[in-house]
Design a protein around this motif. Structure first.
Motif, PDB file in Angstrom:
ATOM      1  N   VAL A  52       0.833  -1.202   0.000  1.00  0.00           N
ATOM      2  CA  VAL A  52       0.000   0.000   0.000  1.00  0.00           C
ATOM      3  C   VAL A  52       0.872   1.259   0.000  1.00  0.00           C
ATOM      4  CG1 VAL A  52      -0.327   0.392   2.502  1.00  0.00           C
ATOM      5  CG2 VAL A  52      -2.178   0.900   0.904  1.00  0.00           C
ATOM      6  N   GLY A  53       2.044   1.176   0.620  1.00  0.00           N
ATOM      7  CA  GLY A  53       2.968   2.312   0.573  1.00  0.00           C
ATOM      8  C   GLY A  53       3.455   2.582  -0.834  1.00  0.00           C
ATOM      9  N   MET A  54       3.764   1.504  -1.556  1.00  0.00           N
ATOM     10  CA  MET A  54       4.206   1.629  -2.940  1.00  0.00           C
ATOM     11  C   MET A  54       3.103   2.234  -3.812  1.00  0.00           C
ATOM     12  SD  MET A  54       5.379  -1.483  -5.462  1.00  0.00           S
ATOM     13  CE  MET A  54       3.779  -2.281  -5.323  1.00  0.00           C
ATOM     14  N   ILE A  55       1.875   1.745  -3.639  1.00  0.00           N
ATOM     15  CA  ILE A  55       0.746   2.246  -4.425  1.00  0.00           C
ATOM     16  C   ILE A  55       0.485   3.719  -4.109  1.00  0.00           C
ATOM     17  CG2 ILE A  55      -1.757   2.055  -4.728  1.00  0.00           C
ATOM     18  CD1 ILE A  55      -1.383  -0.994  -4.253  1.00  0.00           C
ATOM     19  N   HIS A  56       0.515   4.056  -2.822  1.00  0.00           N
ATOM     20  CA  HIS A  56       0.271   5.437  -2.404  1.00  0.00           C
ATOM     21  C   HIS A  56       1.301   6.381  -3.029  1.00  0.00           C
ATOM     22  CE1 HIS A  56       0.397   8.857   0.524  1.00  0.00           C
ATOM     23  NE2 HIS A  56      -0.903   8.710   0.450  1.00  0.00           N
ATOM     24  N   CYS A  77      -6.210   3.304  -2.262  1.00  0.00           N
ATOM     25  CA  CYS A  77      -4.921   2.591  -2.286  1.00  0.00           C
ATOM     26  C   CYS A  77      -5.041   1.236  -1.576  1.00  0.00           C
ATOM     27  CB  CYS A  77      -3.835   3.439  -1.628  1.00  0.00           C
ATOM     28  SG  CYS A  77      -3.429   4.959  -2.513  1.00  0.00           S
ATOM     29  N   SER A  78      -5.803   1.194  -0.484  1.00  0.00           N
ATOM     30  CA  SER A  78      -6.019  -0.073   0.228  1.00  0.00           C
ATOM     31  C   SER A  78      -6.767  -1.070  -0.648  1.00  0.00           C
ATOM     32  CB  SER A  78      -6.809   0.168   1.519  1.00  0.00           C
ATOM     33  OG  SER A  78      -6.061   0.925   2.437  1.00  0.00           O
ATOM     34  N   ALA A  79      -7.781  -0.565  -1.375  1.00  0.00           N
ATOM     35  CA  ALA A  79      -8.539  -1.438  -2.278  1.00  0.00           C
ATOM     36  C   ALA A  79      -7.638  -1.995  -3.376  1.00  0.00           C
ATOM     37  CB  ALA A  79      -9.707  -0.672  -2.887  1.00  0.00           C
ATOM     38  N   MET A  80      -6.766  -1.153  -3.930  1.00  0.00           N
ATOM     39  CA  MET A  80      -5.835  -1.613  -4.965  1.00  0.00           C
ATOM     40  C   MET A  80      -4.908  -2.695  -4.427  1.00  0.00           C
ATOM     41  SD  MET A  80      -4.685   1.937  -6.818  1.00  0.00           S
ATOM     42  CE  MET A  80      -5.803   2.870  -7.858  1.00  0.00           C
TER      43      MET A  80
END
Length: 309
Positions: A52-56, A77-80
């Motif tokens: 989630v850090g990477m996606i964010h 981001c959590s959903a992804m």
């Protein structure tokens, strides 16, 4: 009736990068397949901190490069992260089961978790995530109402809250899949945090502690066993001291005593024990096993791991 288990996968079971995750999931799938062969109905939840850090960070960079797009909120981001971790887990478990001659559907449920907007955690954010920012970028985040901290010599990072989970929105769907003897992946990364506004669910800028949601999920599906797979074979007290002791089978009262004595880190073992105690106290005959993901078989036989009952 088959026994029901909720498996909480820690960071080691998933890796950090995309290639690491594909490799890690292959090993993790073997442990899940072992449970299926033992006759358990299995629900799986998992961590998502690196993902989630990477996606964010990636979505923020995209927003900076494309002003017409708004930044992705934490709930998105959590959903992804649930989607792409579930994708790898589904395929890894399916492949391992087919290799053993077992056909069973594996499904990922995008799972929302209701949090209390008045939770004290919203006033004291603790979860650091995302990329490092300079002073100007950090000030922009503060103007949006977000919390930011400075890490000496590195820059600034976003900090979000970690409220307690109140209710799993898609719990009925999870139970329906388990009742049909299917494998289900749910509440990944603690679930997508949302707040109730009449019939509307509004995403919250937060991260839910994945061990706490594992306990909530285990309670909601009336599991017999909550299995928390982490980086250690057994939990230790007096860690790093001459009196260090590995815990085998302990009671809830002993677990509470060790918590009160401060043996467990607030962001490490403490949430696992909080989830374990609440889960056990909410039903008869329940058990919690904390061990490493490569020791599942031995743990089920009582040969290793920390067992709370």
């Amino acid at each position: 009736m088959k026994k029901r288990v909720v498996v909480a996968l820690g960071h080691r079971a998933l890796g950090t990068t995309l290639p690491e995750q594909k490799i890690a999931v292959k090993a993790t799938a073997k442990s899940i397949a072992d449970l299926i062969e033992e006759g358990y109905q299995v629900a799986i939840t998992h961590s998502n901190a690196p993902q989630v850090g990477m996606i964010h960070a990636a979505m923020n960079e995209f927003g900076k490069a494309h002003p017409d797009y708004t930044a992705a909120p934490m709930s998105v981001c959590s959903a992804m992260s649930q989607g792409y971790i579930g994708y790898d887990l589904q395929n890894g478990i399916r492949e391992e089961l087919l290799n053993r001659g077992i056909y069973r559907t594996v499904s990922t449920v995008l799972t929302q978790v209701i949090v209390d907007p008045y939770d004290d955690a919203f006033y004291t954010p603790t979860k650091v995530l995302g990329r490092y920012m300079n002073v100007q970028e950090a000030n922009e985040e503060r103007k949006k109402g977000n919390y930011v901290i400075e890490e000496s010599g590195k820059g600034y990072r976003r900090v979000v809250s970690a409220p307690n989970p109140v209710k799993i929105v898609e719990l009925d769907a999870v139970n329906a899949l388990l009742d049909a003897d299917q494998i289900v992946i749910a509440a990944g990364g603690g679930g997508i945090p949302v707040m109730e506004q009449d019939n509307h669910l509004k995403g919250a800028s937060a991260i839910i502690e994945k061990d706490l949601i594992a306990g909530k999920l285990a309670e909601g599906v009336n599991a017999d066993l909550l299995m928390i797979l982490t980086s250690v074979e057994k939990v230790c007290i007096n860690l790093g001291q001459e009196t260090e002791e590995k815990l085998g089978k302990i009671t809830v009262e002993q677990a509470k005593k060790y918590m009160d004595e401060g043996h467990f880190g607030i962001y490490n073992m403490l949430p696992k024990f909080q989830a374990a105690i609440e889960f056990i106290q909410e039903g008869e005959g329940r058990q919690v096993l904390i061990t490493s993901f490569d020791k599942v078989k031995e743990g089920l036989k009582g040969k290793t791991g920390t067992i709370i009952e």
